[in-house]
Scaffold this active site. Structure first.
Site, mmCIF file in Angstrom:
data_model
loop_
_atom_site.group_PDB
_atom_site.id
_atom_site.type_symbol
_atom_site.label_atom_id
_atom_site.label_comp_id
_atom_site.label_asym_id
_atom_site.label_seq_id
_atom_site.Cartn_x
_atom_site.Cartn_y
_atom_site.Cartn_z
ATOM 1 N N ASP A 51 0.822 -1.211 0.000
ATOM 2 C CA ASP A 51 0.000 0.000 0.000
ATOM 3 C C ASP A 51 0.862 1.271 0.000
ATOM 4 O O ASP A 51 1.990 1.267 0.499
ATOM 5 C CB ASP A 51 -0.899 -0.037 1.250
ATOM 6 C CG ASP A 51 -2.081 0.891 1.131
ATOM 7 O OD1 ASP A 51 -2.316 1.462 0.043
ATOM 8 O OD2 ASP A 51 -2.788 1.062 2.140
ATOM 9 N N ASN B 162 1.368 3.348 -2.850
ATOM 10 C CA ASN B 162 1.957 3.751 -4.138
ATOM 11 C C ASN B 162 1.443 5.126 -4.576
ATOM 12 O O ASN B 162 2.214 5.963 -5.061
ATOM 13 C CB ASN B 162 1.584 2.752 -5.246
ATOM 14 C CG ASN B 162 2.206 1.399 -5.041
ATOM 15 O OD1 ASN B 162 3.156 1.259 -4.285
ATOM 16 N ND2 ASN B 162 1.668 0.400 -5.701
ATOM 17 N N GLY B 163 0.110 5.319 -4.424
ATOM 18 C CA GLY B 163 -0.506 6.580 -4.853
ATOM 19 C C GLY B 163 0.070 7.747 -4.073
ATOM 20 O O GLY B 163 0.505 8.758 -4.647
ATOM 21 N N ARG B 164 0.118 7.608 -2.735
ATOM 22 C CA ARG B 164 0.634 8.709 -1.905
ATOM 23 C C ARG B 164 2.109 8.954 -2.164
ATOM 24 O O ARG B 164 2.581 10.094 -2.133
ATOM 25 C CB ARG B 164 0.382 8.398 -0.411
ATOM 26 C CG ARG B 164 -1.036 8.729 -0.001
ATOM 27 C CD ARG B 164 -1.402 8.102 1.315
ATOM 28 N NE ARG B 164 -1.640 6.666 1.149
ATOM 29 C CZ ARG B 164 -1.696 5.804 2.148
ATOM 30 N NH1 ARG B 164 -1.487 6.215 3.383
ATOM 31 N NH2 ARG B 164 -1.939 4.536 1.921
ATOM 32 N N HIS C 181 2.674 3.230 -8.913
ATOM 33 C CA HIS C 181 2.517 1.784 -9.140
ATOM 34 C C HIS C 181 3.742 1.221 -9.869
ATOM 35 O O HIS C 181 4.158 0.097 -9.607
ATOM 36 C CB HIS C 181 1.244 1.490 -9.940
ATOM 37 C CG HIS C 181 -0.010 1.817 -9.181
ATOM 38 N ND1 HIS C 181 -0.213 1.441 -7.875
ATOM 39 C CD2 HIS C 181 -1.139 2.497 -9.539
ATOM 40 C CE1 HIS C 181 -1.402 1.854 -7.460
ATOM 41 N NE2 HIS C 181 -1.977 2.514 -8.451
ATOM 42 N N TRP D 163 -11.585 -2.455 -9.133
ATOM 43 C CA TRP D 163 -12.265 -2.100 -10.391
ATOM 44 C C TRP D 163 -12.950 -0.750 -10.274
ATOM 45 O O TRP D 163 -13.235 -0.102 -11.284
ATOM 46 C CB TRP D 163 -13.320 -3.168 -10.761
ATOM 47 C CG TRP D 163 -12.734 -4.494 -11.101
ATOM 48 C CD1 TRP D 163 -12.729 -5.610 -10.319
ATOM 49 C CD2 TRP D 163 -12.071 -4.862 -12.320
ATOM 50 N NE1 TRP D 163 -12.088 -6.641 -10.966
ATOM 51 C CE2 TRP D 163 -11.687 -6.211 -12.197
ATOM 52 C CE3 TRP D 163 -11.754 -4.180 -13.504
ATOM 53 C CZ2 TRP D 163 -11.005 -6.899 -13.212
ATOM 54 C CZ3 TRP D 163 -11.081 -4.858 -14.514
ATOM 55 C CH2 TRP D 163 -10.713 -6.197 -14.351
ATOM 56 N N ARG E 292 -11.725 1.958 -9.255
ATOM 57 C CA ARG E 292 -10.794 3.084 -9.453
ATOM 58 C C ARG E 292 -10.979 3.674 -10.851
ATOM 59 O O ARG E 292 -11.557 3.031 -11.722
ATOM 60 C CB ARG E 292 -9.351 2.608 -9.263
ATOM 61 C CG ARG E 292 -9.102 2.198 -7.824
ATOM 62 C CD ARG E 292 -7.638 2.058 -7.503
ATOM 63 N NE ARG E 292 -7.496 1.761 -6.089
ATOM 64 C CZ ARG E 292 -6.391 1.937 -5.384
ATOM 65 N NH1 ARG E 292 -5.300 2.384 -5.973
ATOM 66 N NH2 ARG E 292 -6.357 1.659 -4.104
ATOM 67 N N LEU F 280 10.962 -20.366 -4.606
ATOM 68 C CA LEU F 280 9.975 -19.458 -4.003
ATOM 69 C C LEU F 280 8.665 -19.616 -4.767
ATOM 70 O O LEU F 280 8.641 -19.543 -5.993
ATOM 71 C CB LEU F 280 10.458 -17.996 -4.130
ATOM 72 C CG LEU F 280 9.438 -16.930 -3.711
ATOM 73 C CD1 LEU F 280 9.227 -16.939 -2.192
ATOM 74 C CD2 LEU F 280 9.886 -15.536 -4.148
ATOM 75 N N ARG G 70 1.844 -4.879 6.017
ATOM 76 C CA ARG G 70 1.090 -3.830 5.312
ATOM 77 C C ARG G 70 1.898 -2.544 5.381
ATOM 78 O O ARG G 70 2.238 -2.073 6.472
ATOM 79 C CB ARG G 70 -0.283 -3.617 5.933
ATOM 80 C CG ARG G 70 -1.053 -2.537 5.158
ATOM 81 C CD ARG G 70 -2.543 -2.524 5.399
ATOM 82 N NE ARG G 70 -3.145 -1.663 4.393
ATOM 83 C CZ ARG G 70 -4.384 -1.730 3.956
ATOM 84 N NH1 ARG G 70 -5.182 -2.634 4.446
ATOM 85 N NH2 ARG G 70 -4.837 -0.908 3.032
ATOM 86 N N ARG H 175 -5.919 -1.828 8.404
ATOM 87 C CA ARG H 175 -7.097 -2.544 7.882
ATOM 88 C C ARG H 175 -6.661 -3.856 7.236
ATOM 89 O O ARG H 175 -5.546 -3.955 6.721
ATOM 90 C CB ARG H 175 -7.766 -1.721 6.766
ATOM 91 C CG ARG H 175 -8.617 -0.591 7.205
ATOM 92 C CD ARG H 175 -9.385 -0.066 6.002
ATOM 93 N NE ARG H 175 -8.523 0.594 5.041
ATOM 94 C CZ ARG H 175 -8.147 1.871 5.108
ATOM 95 N NH1 ARG H 175 -8.563 2.633 6.110
ATOM 96 N NH2 ARG H 175 -7.369 2.388 4.185
ATOM 97 N N GLU I 294 0.854 -13.259 12.073
ATOM 98 C CA GLU I 294 1.416 -12.107 12.775
ATOM 99 C C GLU I 294 1.385 -10.930 11.804
ATOM 100 O O GLU I 294 1.689 -11.098 10.620
ATOM 101 C CB GLU I 294 2.873 -12.386 13.184
ATOM 102 C CG GLU I 294 3.019 -13.505 14.186
ATOM 103 C CD GLU I 294 2.412 -13.159 15.545
ATOM 104 O OE1 GLU I 294 2.519 -11.988 15.968
ATOM 105 O OE2 GLU I 294 1.832 -14.072 16.164
HETATM 106 C C1 FPP Z 1 -2.109 0.075 -3.222
HETATM 107 O O1 FPP Z 1 -1.610 1.386 -3.229
HETATM 108 C C2 FPP Z 1 -1.546 -0.644 -4.350
HETATM 109 C C3 FPP Z 1 -2.251 -1.191 -5.358
HETATM 110 C C4 FPP Z 1 -3.733 -1.145 -5.438
HETATM 111 C C5 FPP Z 1 -1.581 -1.868 -6.465
HETATM 112 C C6 FPP Z 1 -0.330 -2.605 -6.097
HETATM 113 C C7 FPP Z 1 0.374 -2.949 -7.318
HETATM 114 C C8 FPP Z 1 1.711 -2.915 -7.491
HETATM 115 C C9 FPP Z 1 2.712 -2.602 -6.475
HETATM 116 C C10 FPP Z 1 2.237 -3.250 -8.810
HETATM 117 C C11 FPP Z 1 2.667 -4.687 -8.895
HETATM 118 C C12 FPP Z 1 1.683 -5.317 -9.721
HETATM 119 C C13 FPP Z 1 1.740 -6.504 -10.312
HETATM 120 C C14 FPP Z 1 0.710 -6.765 -11.293
HETATM 121 C C15 FPP Z 1 2.711 -7.573 -10.090
HETATM 122 P P1 FPP Z 1 -2.635 2.586 -3.414
HETATM 123 O O2 FPP Z 1 -2.745 2.898 -4.856
HETATM 124 O O3 FPP Z 1 -3.940 2.259 -2.768
HETATM 125 O O4 FPP Z 1 -1.905 3.743 -2.656
HETATM 126 P P2 FPP Z 1 -2.581 4.939 -1.862
HETATM 127 O O5 FPP Z 1 -3.323 4.324 -0.699
HETATM 128 O O6 FPP Z 1 -1.415 5.757 -1.421
HETATM 129 O O7 FPP Z 1 -3.478 5.654 -2.818
#
Ligand code: FPP
Length: 241
Positions: free
Chosen positions: A17, A19-21, A34, A66, A68, A128, A181, A187, A200
């Site tokens: 989690d 990536n967006g921020r 992402h 979906w 988004r 793995l 996480r 969450r 854990e």
């Molecule tokens: C949550 O961050 C992340 C996701 C919904 C996508 C995770 C995907 C990747 C890391 C790419 C790897 C993908 C594959 C197909 C192997 P968020 O966008 O909810 O972040 P935010 O809460 O900051 O907005």
């Protein structure tokens, strides 16, 4: 020689989690986050192989994602395709076995085909096991398991926790020992809700693209200190009573 945390979890699951921020804080579009998250995932897979972790499950796209914006959904689909195109041979050489949990049906046929080919190519690898949760939701997984049991005419008295586990997408995979996480959210977000009953948890405020090998090692070191009781008592408490 890599210094390994001990005991190691056999199965690590990660909600990647933030990536967006991560992107917004740099004035970049969310998809850049992402993409950076994908590069980091590659590093963490290698770290898992080096540390000797046997199973890694990653939450790449949930049944709720979906909802988004179309551009972001298409971008994530494209990333999945791109990762397979660019990384598959290298992952295969590293001994990684690719698996998928969730539903492939809603994805473009070309992407479904690539995922199936990747699974086929790597199915004998055993360094793995990498479970990619894509179009995955924990409730959906349980609903599907119940539907399959009913179709198989399983009798009520035959239903046990062990049997339910065998009907899940993760059949044959041990439950996650550690769920990580990133980005500080507290969450479960519909991730491995059955399998995570006694996992854990490790939550860090670090955004996923910055969760590097050293942060990962910290999570593993923390896990190594945990006293897992599965609802029972620890050995020390038992010894004193
Ligand atoms: C949550 O961050 C992340 C996701 C919904 C996508 C995770 C995907 C990747 C890391 C790419 C790897 C993908 C594959 C197909 C192997 P968020 O966008 O909810 O972040 P935010 O809460 O900051 O907005």
């Amino acid at each position: 020689m890599v210094q390994k945390p001990s005991p190691l979890p056999a199965h690590v699951a990660i909600i990647m989690d933030g990536n967006g921020r991560w992107a917004i804080s740099r004035g970049l579009p969310r998809l850049a986050g992402h993409r950076a998250g994908t590069e980091n995932l590659r590093r963490i897979i290698t770290a898992c192989v080096e540390f000797g972790i046997k199973y890694l499950t990653i939450y790449a796209f949930s049944t709720e994602n979906w909802g988004r914006p179309r551009e972001e959904v298409e971008g994530l689909m494209h990333i999945l395709e791109d990762v397979i195109d660019r990384e598959l041979n290298e992952l295969h050489k590293e001994g990684v076995q690719l698996r998928h949990i969730g539903h492939l049906e809603r994805l473009a046929p070309t992407i479904q085909e690539k995922v199936l080919q990747a699974i086929e190519l790597t199915h004998n690898n055993d360094r793995l096991i990498l479970n990619v949760a894509f179009n995955y939701g924990g409730r959906d997984e349980i609903v599907c398991a119940i539907q399959k049991m009913l179709r198989d005419n399983v009798k009520p008295e035959e239903v046990t926790a062990e049997l339910v586990s065998r009907y899940l997408f993760t059949a044959g995979v041990p439950d996650p020992d550690l769920i990580i996480r990133t980005s500080g959210e507290l969450r479960v977000s519909n991730f491995l809700i059955w399998q995570g009953a006694y996992s854990e948890w490790y939550v860090t405020s670090t955004y996923w693209p910055d969760f590097d090998k050293e942060e990962f090692r910290k999570a593993l070191d923390t896990f190594a200190q945990r006293d897992r009781r599965y609802g029972g008592l620890s050995e020390t408490v038992k010894g004193n009573s």
